[in-house]
Design a protein around this motif. Sequence first.
Motif, short mmCIF file in Angstrom:
data_model
loop_
_atom_site.label_atom_id
_atom_site.label_comp_id
_atom_site.label_asym_id
_atom_site.label_seq_id
_atom_site.Cartn_x
_atom_site.Cartn_y
_atom_site.Cartn_z
N SER A 71 21.69 11.57 49.36
CA SER A 71 22.51 12.79 49.43
C SER A 71 23.83 12.63 48.69
O SER A 71 24.43 13.63 48.27
CB SER A 71 22.77 13.16 50.89
N HIS A 72 24.29 11.40 48.52
CA HIS A 72 25.55 11.17 47.80
C HIS A 72 25.44 11.58 46.33
O HIS A 72 26.46 11.73 45.65
CB HIS A 72 25.95 9.69 47.88
N PHE A 73 24.22 11.75 45.82
CA PHE A 73 24.03 12.15 44.42
C PHE A 73 23.62 13.60 44.30
O PHE A 73 23.22 14.04 43.22
CB PHE A 73 22.98 11.25 43.76
N ALA A 74 23.69 14.36 45.37
CA ALA A 74 23.34 15.78 45.31
C ALA A 74 24.25 16.50 44.32
O ALA A 74 25.47 16.32 44.33
CB ALA A 74 23.45 16.41 46.69
N GLY A 75 23.65 17.29 43.44
CA GLY A 75 24.40 18.01 42.42
C GLY A 75 24.78 17.17 41.23
O GLY A 75 25.55 17.62 40.38
N GLU A 76 24.25 15.94 41.13
CA GLU A 76 24.63 15.02 40.06
C GLU A 76 23.41 14.47 39.33
O GLU A 76 22.27 14.67 39.75
CB GLU A 76 25.41 13.83 40.65
N ASP A 77 23.71 13.73 38.27
CA ASP A 77 22.68 12.95 37.58
C ASP A 77 22.53 11.62 38.32
O ASP A 77 23.49 10.87 38.47
CB ASP A 77 23.08 12.70 36.13
N ALA A 78 21.32 11.35 38.79
CA ALA A 78 21.07 10.15 39.59
C ALA A 78 20.17 9.16 38.85
O ALA A 78 19.59 8.27 39.47
CB ALA A 78 20.42 10.53 40.92
N THR A 79 20.07 9.29 37.53
CA THR A 79 19.13 8.47 36.77
C THR A 79 19.43 6.99 36.90
O THR A 79 18.53 6.18 37.20
CB THR A 79 19.17 8.87 35.29
N GLU A 80 20.69 6.60 36.68
CA GLU A 80 21.03 5.17 36.72
C GLU A 80 20.81 4.59 38.11
O GLU A 80 20.28 3.49 38.26
CB GLU A 80 22.49 4.96 36.29
N ALA A 81 21.20 5.34 39.14
CA ALA A 81 21.01 4.85 40.50
C ALA A 81 19.53 4.76 40.85
O ALA A 81 19.09 3.79 41.49
CB ALA A 81 21.72 5.78 41.48
N PHE A 82 18.74 5.73 40.41
CA PHE A 82 17.30 5.73 40.69
C PHE A 82 16.64 4.50 40.09
O PHE A 82 15.86 3.81 40.75
CB PHE A 82 16.67 7.00 40.11
N VAL A 83 16.95 4.20 38.85
CA VAL A 83 16.35 3.04 38.19
C VAL A 83 16.86 1.75 38.81
O VAL A 83 16.10 0.79 39.00
CB VAL A 83 16.66 3.06 36.68
N VAL A 120 26.58 5.28 28.34
CA VAL A 120 25.39 5.41 29.18
C VAL A 120 24.14 4.97 28.42
O VAL A 120 23.29 4.25 28.95
CB VAL A 120 25.23 6.86 29.67
N GLN A 121 24.04 5.37 27.17
CA GLN A 121 22.87 4.99 26.37
C GLN A 121 22.84 3.49 26.10
O GLN A 121 21.77 2.87 26.14
CB GLN A 121 22.88 5.77 25.06
N ASP A 122 24.01 2.90 25.84
CA ASP A 122 24.06 1.46 25.61
C ASP A 122 23.69 0.68 26.87
O ASP A 122 23.02 -0.36 26.80
CB ASP A 122 25.45 1.04 25.14
N PHE A 123 24.11 1.19 28.02
CA PHE A 123 23.74 0.51 29.26
C PHE A 123 22.24 0.62 29.51
O PHE A 123 21.61 -0.33 29.98
CB PHE A 123 24.50 1.08 30.45
#
Length: 469
Positions: A71-83, A120-123
């Motif tokens: 829920s802390h990522f609601a309304g956001e991009d959660a791609t990095e956290a998901f991976v 973000v892309q480099d990371f």
Amino acid sequence: MGGGGQQTESSEPAKGDRGGPGGGRGGSAVYTWEEVQKHCHRGDQWLVIDRKVYNITQWAKRHPGGIRVISHFAGEDATEAFVAFHPDPNFVRKFLKPLLIGELAPTEPSQDHGKNTALVQDFRALRHRVESEGLLRARPLFFSLYLGHILLLEALALGLLWVWGSSWSLTLLCSLMLATSQAQASWLQHDFGHLSVCKKSSWNHVLQKFVIGHLKGASANWWNHRHFQHHAKPNVFSKDPDVNSLHVFVLGDKQPVEYGIKKLKYMPYHHQHQYFFLIGPPLLIPVYFHIQILRTMFLRQDWVDLAWSMSFYLRIFCCYYPFFGFFGSVALISFVRFLESHWFVWVTQMNHLPMEMDHERHQDWLTMQLSATCNIEQSTFNDWFMKQISHLTVVCQTVYTVFICLFPTMPRHNYHLVAPLVRALCEKHGVPYQVKTLQKGITDVVGKLRTSSHLQLRPGQDKAKQFDR
């Protein structure tokens, strides 16, 4: 920039495609960041992963990592956290399919809130390199030996009493050995909790329950739900439970000012750097954590973790009752907790408490993690003393934090291999990081508490000037 622009007529989803509270309804719609960011409330939560928009409102309640961390990522991009949090993202994606309601409009950037796209892309490229070079694979022998040295300490502490008796000096030595094994078990269960040891997540979960439950008497689920939030949003007020001081301390640069404006004074905060020594290190584990763990297990009816926890106390009393009796055994384990608590507090707080603390700032993954932690210089003692949860890092010095935070599932023995790569990425994009000696890390904890206490508003002081500072 994230959140820009209105939906075009062509991007308006068909009736019924927006997705109700229960999840996805087709996934053919397109959305702007502005619309996604509106769905950030408890009863209405969307998030974005790889430009796909998901309605997680109902799924959040069943999320294995806990409702809060997702829920802390609601309304956001959660791609990095998901991976970062999922060892096998492809396996998890099948659970996301029913939640898919659409994707970002082609004109929308992949990053929200104006994050640095190049960084973000480099990371992500670094993450791909880490995976391709096998740096997320653990060496079983390393962790087997680590578990072995914990069990050996437990056996030696008990053997000491059996052979030479329970004099005051030997009891003290026994307590020191048990406190050491308890602290090291904390670091090991941390590895299992991050799914960084075994290939199968189920084996990590079982071994974590054994270590934190049978060897320490705590709860794996309590720790996971709490600690995952810390990694997801480190040093973010209302999202990182590790900076929830329950009004006992005022932390960072913003919270003291806010307390001053609201005239909140639950404690004599101008002395917090002094009473920290009385109620911080001595009481965190034996009092606060102990009460919270028991309360959580009973409220959530987590009988499995409760059984593991009770097996610890049964073992302790069976082993030490012959020497100290019932109340003596209680006193022994309480003293061990007291010693371990000092170890735990100083190790964890020197990496985070002196760093930036703020409300949500929507930073990219790398910047967010580095702004909330610092590095401690490498030494054989530091490596052993702080092996755990302590997040040290970035340079090839003591490498814990950024690598635990950036790559939570990476086994710790590979940190030194990725250190130069992370350092180069930080230098390229001007992301600051700090390296401290162990002594400075400890003194900075007290210094930051003192500084924060002085930021409170005094009666009649101009609020605007205080905020400008």
